[in-house]
Design a protein around this motif. Sequence first.
Motif, PDB file in Angstrom:
ATOM      1  N   ALA B  34      14.338   4.491  13.033  1.00  0.00           N
ATOM      2  CA  ALA B  34      13.117   4.024  13.707  1.00  0.00           C
ATOM      3  C   ALA B  34      13.419   3.673  15.158  1.00  0.00           C
ATOM      4  CB  ALA B  34      12.538   2.822  12.964  1.00  0.00           C
ATOM      5  N   ALA B  35      14.605   3.081  15.400  1.00  0.00           N
ATOM      6  CA  ALA B  35      14.985   2.741  16.774  1.00  0.00           C
ATOM      7  C   ALA B  35      15.186   4.008  17.602  1.00  0.00           C
ATOM      8  CB  ALA B  35      16.263   1.890  16.759  1.00  0.00           C
ATOM      9  N   VAL B  36      15.767   5.037  16.989  1.00  0.00           N
ATOM     10  CA  VAL B  36      15.951   6.317  17.688  1.00  0.00           C
ATOM     11  C   VAL B  36      14.598   6.837  18.175  1.00  0.00           C
ATOM     12  CG1 VAL B  36      16.460   8.769  17.313  1.00  0.00           C
ATOM     13  CG2 VAL B  36      18.093   7.027  16.562  1.00  0.00           C
ATOM     14  N   HIS B  37      13.618   6.804  17.290  1.00  0.00           N
ATOM     15  CA  HIS B  37      12.323   7.369  17.679  1.00  0.00           C
ATOM     16  C   HIS B  37      11.601   6.472  18.678  1.00  0.00           C
ATOM     17  CE1 HIS B  37      12.760  10.816  15.190  1.00  0.00           C
ATOM     18  NE2 HIS B  37      13.068  10.074  14.141  1.00  0.00           N
ATOM     19  N   ARG B  38      11.870   5.148  18.617  1.00  0.00           N
ATOM     20  CA  ARG B  38      11.278   4.284  19.645  1.00  0.00           C
ATOM     21  C   ARG B  38      11.913   4.562  21.003  1.00  0.00           C
ATOM     22  NH1 ARG B  38      11.521   0.600  16.137  1.00  0.00           N
ATOM     23  NH2 ARG B  38      13.115  -0.736  17.054  1.00  0.00           N
ATOM     24  N   LEU B  39      13.228   4.756  21.015  1.00  0.00           N
ATOM     25  CA  LEU B  39      13.900   5.093  22.278  1.00  0.00           C
ATOM     26  C   LEU B  39      13.399   6.435  22.793  1.00  0.00           C
ATOM     27  CD1 LEU B  39      15.968   4.696  24.516  1.00  0.00           C
ATOM     28  CD2 LEU B  39      17.735   5.595  22.986  1.00  0.00           C
ATOM     29  N   ASP B  40      13.179   7.372  21.887  1.00  0.00           N
ATOM     30  CA  ASP B  40      12.680   8.684  22.305  1.00  0.00           C
ATOM     31  C   ASP B  40      11.331   8.542  23.014  1.00  0.00           C
ATOM     32  OD1 ASP B  40      13.047  11.590  22.289  1.00  0.00           O
ATOM     33  OD2 ASP B  40      11.270  11.592  21.007  1.00  0.00           O
ATOM     34  N   ARG B  41      10.474   7.669  22.474  1.00  0.00           N
ATOM     35  CA  ARG B  41       9.177   7.448  23.141  1.00  0.00           C
ATOM     36  C   ARG B  41       9.366   6.758  24.487  1.00  0.00           C
ATOM     37  NH1 ARG B  41       7.330   6.931  17.949  1.00  0.00           N
ATOM     38  NH2 ARG B  41       7.783   4.711  17.835  1.00  0.00           N
ATOM     39  N   ARG B  42      10.295   5.815  24.546  1.00  0.00           N
ATOM     40  CA  ARG B  42      10.581   5.154  25.824  1.00  0.00           C
ATOM     41  C   ARG B  42      11.020   6.176  26.873  1.00  0.00           C
ATOM     42  NH1 ARG B  42      13.973  -0.517  25.484  1.00  0.00           N
ATOM     43  NH2 ARG B  42      12.586  -1.641  24.058  1.00  0.00           N
ATOM     44  N   ILE B  43      11.863   7.105  26.451  1.00  0.00           N
ATOM     45  CA  ILE B  43      12.355   8.131  27.387  1.00  0.00           C
ATOM     46  C   ILE B  43      11.183   8.989  27.871  1.00  0.00           C
ATOM     47  CG2 ILE B  43      13.805  10.187  27.610  1.00  0.00           C
ATOM     48  CD1 ILE B  43      15.727   8.872  25.555  1.00  0.00           C
ATOM     49  N   ALA B  44      10.315   9.364  26.934  1.00  0.00           N
ATOM     50  CA  ALA B  44       9.153  10.181  27.324  1.00  0.00           C
ATOM     51  C   ALA B  44       8.260   9.403  28.298  1.00  0.00           C
ATOM     52  CB  ALA B  44       8.363  10.586  26.083  1.00  0.00           C
ATOM     53  N   ASP B  47       9.431   9.142  31.935  1.00  0.00           N
ATOM     54  CA  ASP B  47       9.237  10.353  32.726  1.00  0.00           C
ATOM     55  C   ASP B  47      10.360  10.539  33.752  1.00  0.00           C
ATOM     56  OD1 ASP B  47       7.856  12.645  33.206  1.00  0.00           O
ATOM     57  OD2 ASP B  47       6.469  11.754  34.661  1.00  0.00           O
ATOM     58  N   LEU B  48      11.606  10.445  33.316  1.00  0.00           N
ATOM     59  CA  LEU B  48      12.749  10.580  34.217  1.00  0.00           C
ATOM     60  C   LEU B  48      12.813  12.000  34.765  1.00  0.00           C
ATOM     61  CD1 LEU B  48      15.390   8.764  31.963  1.00  0.00           C
ATOM     62  CD2 LEU B  48      14.159   7.801  33.919  1.00  0.00           C
ATOM     63  N   PRO B  49      13.132  12.145  36.063  1.00  0.00           N
ATOM     64  CA  PRO B  49      13.190  13.494  36.630  1.00  0.00           C
ATOM     65  C   PRO B  49      14.313  14.319  36.009  1.00  0.00           C
ATOM     66  CG  PRO B  49      13.984  11.857  38.208  1.00  0.00           C
ATOM     67  CD  PRO B  49      13.416  11.095  37.054  1.00  0.00           C
ATOM     68  N   GLY B  50      14.040  15.597  35.734  1.00  0.00           N
ATOM     69  CA  GLY B  50      15.086  16.521  35.310  1.00  0.00           C
ATOM     70  C   GLY B  50      15.243  16.682  33.814  1.00  0.00           C
TER      71      GLY B  50
END
Lengths: 340, 255
Positions: B34-44, B47-50
């Motif tokens: 669940a933490a992995v998928h929360r981090l994945d949403r945080r990354i999305a 909107d980090l360049p590249g």
Amino acid sequence: MTTHLRVVAAGPSSTIQDRGRVGYQRYGVSVAGAADPLLHAAANALVGNRPGDGAVEFTLAGDSVVVEGGPVRIAVAADAELTVDGEPVPGWTSLRLNDGQTLRIGALRGGMRGYWAVEGGFALQPVLGSVATHIRSRMGGMDGGALKAGDRLPLALDRAADRGERCLDPSLLPARSGRLRVMLGPQQDYFTPAGIEAFLEEDYTVSHEADRMGCRLDGPSIEHARGFNITSDGIPLGAVQVPGTGRPIVLLADRQTTGGYPKIACVVGPDVAALAQMRPGERLRFAAVDAAEAGRIQARHRELVDGLPALLQSAGGFALYDSGRLLGFNLIGGAVTGWD
Amino acid sequence: MSVTTPFPAPVLRAAGDSALIVELGDGIAQDLNAAVHRLDRRIADADLPGIVETVPTYRSILVQFDPAVTAAEPLGQALLDLAAGLTQSAAEPQLRWIVPVCFGGTHGEDLDEVARRSGLTTEEVVRLHCTADYRVYMLGFSPGFAYLGGLPEVLHQPRRENPRMLTPAGSVMQGGAQAAISPIAMPSGWHLLGRTPARTFDLKREPPFLLAPGDRIRFTAISAAEYDRLEGISGYLPECETVTPSVALMQGAAA
């Protein structure tokens, strides 16, 4: 009638490829795309397309196609015998073929894969944003499969522009070597120092179990430090998995998106294409580079792909069968021109 | 289970010249995933360049980037910053799909064998399978293939010694401690328990993927006649309900 190319005979495994299906690996969708993006881009550049347009990737031997409609501008980026209606024509040159003319692409004289592109590209509906064929999931290209005799490849352009032809001296492209540069990781800690040493110091050979998904290598066994199972994680292009056998597998364009074997290293982008061009039995050796060097290799490669159009020369409006003109070409630094 | 415990420091691993792996832990566990998928949403959201795309898995995220736009070092630091302060709290509602399955016979050729090896009757296997609360941990392997956790322990069995070259689309399968619904016809060494008329991958649908990580699954047994009826409905979708995480966790613990 709309212009198309009818496949008279297909090569052993010819598929339409672009730069791959980006953004869907999280759903289990493989990237696919050209195994050798540089040659793919070269074929496209020769007919004036963008580097990522769909083109045909063929394996070991090419296809025979007949123009229905047209004229059609077509170019082959490969060292292979080419004929139009039985008469030899040069590779690395755009050709304008008329209604009823048949281009035959023979066997490759070296390497595993060549590319041919048509001006304007193919009129195919992208699947999840890409026309790349992924045969295992039956996605993209011609109904998710390889080209077969009888296929009619729809073209975006009904009539190729009436202009001069362009050619590319392939000796301007970088030579591929059997030295594949890698960055260690992401799981090099799953291997003993002796295992990593074997990986970096010994010769490996391309096995017969090699396709667009992955390339199994024969050679000294790579020793694991603590088993060969990891909790499945994502697989980048060029990842070198080492399963229980200790024999490495380099994962290529059609790779599965996740996997449970530890990855000792990843082959640097441009060298993945070099490996995809190696035939079973060919020898190679891995060489570790750091992130900075990998970045420089990537940057040089990008400049090369972006600069491809500038490398093209005018082939003039020469007639297809002007053999004097054809023999004047510097084809593949001394390689046979094929019809003498 | 505490809802505020922070995770141990995330580990950043180089994965070639254009990818990084952010690893939050190891193994197959619901809070970790669940933490992995929360981090994945945080990354999305960041909107980090590249960033080209990310692949969230059981316990890590593969972050693929364009080296022409960003270098590994600043991107890695940005990813670690996003992972900092990630807790085990799971606050978002989830979907639970009620997936109909025709068990056994030609729809599930291995059901009898699985029952025999578990020391259960086929009816007991079906009942267990239908009371379990499955969770989608990740998608991978083939389009829409969902790795399901929550298989009752008595049903854990090694894979087939001899994988089948072709299993039909919609196969409801188990292998090791995991369960799965196969989206397309494909080779597999997992045991076939039944088949569902629900398609987890359908290009004619938008979006084409039915299941998302974090989704729950409850199987329900149907007859062969009902299977045929549902299979005949074009674009058939299984029922779906929204559950709150706390309820899901309790039910998961009870299952």
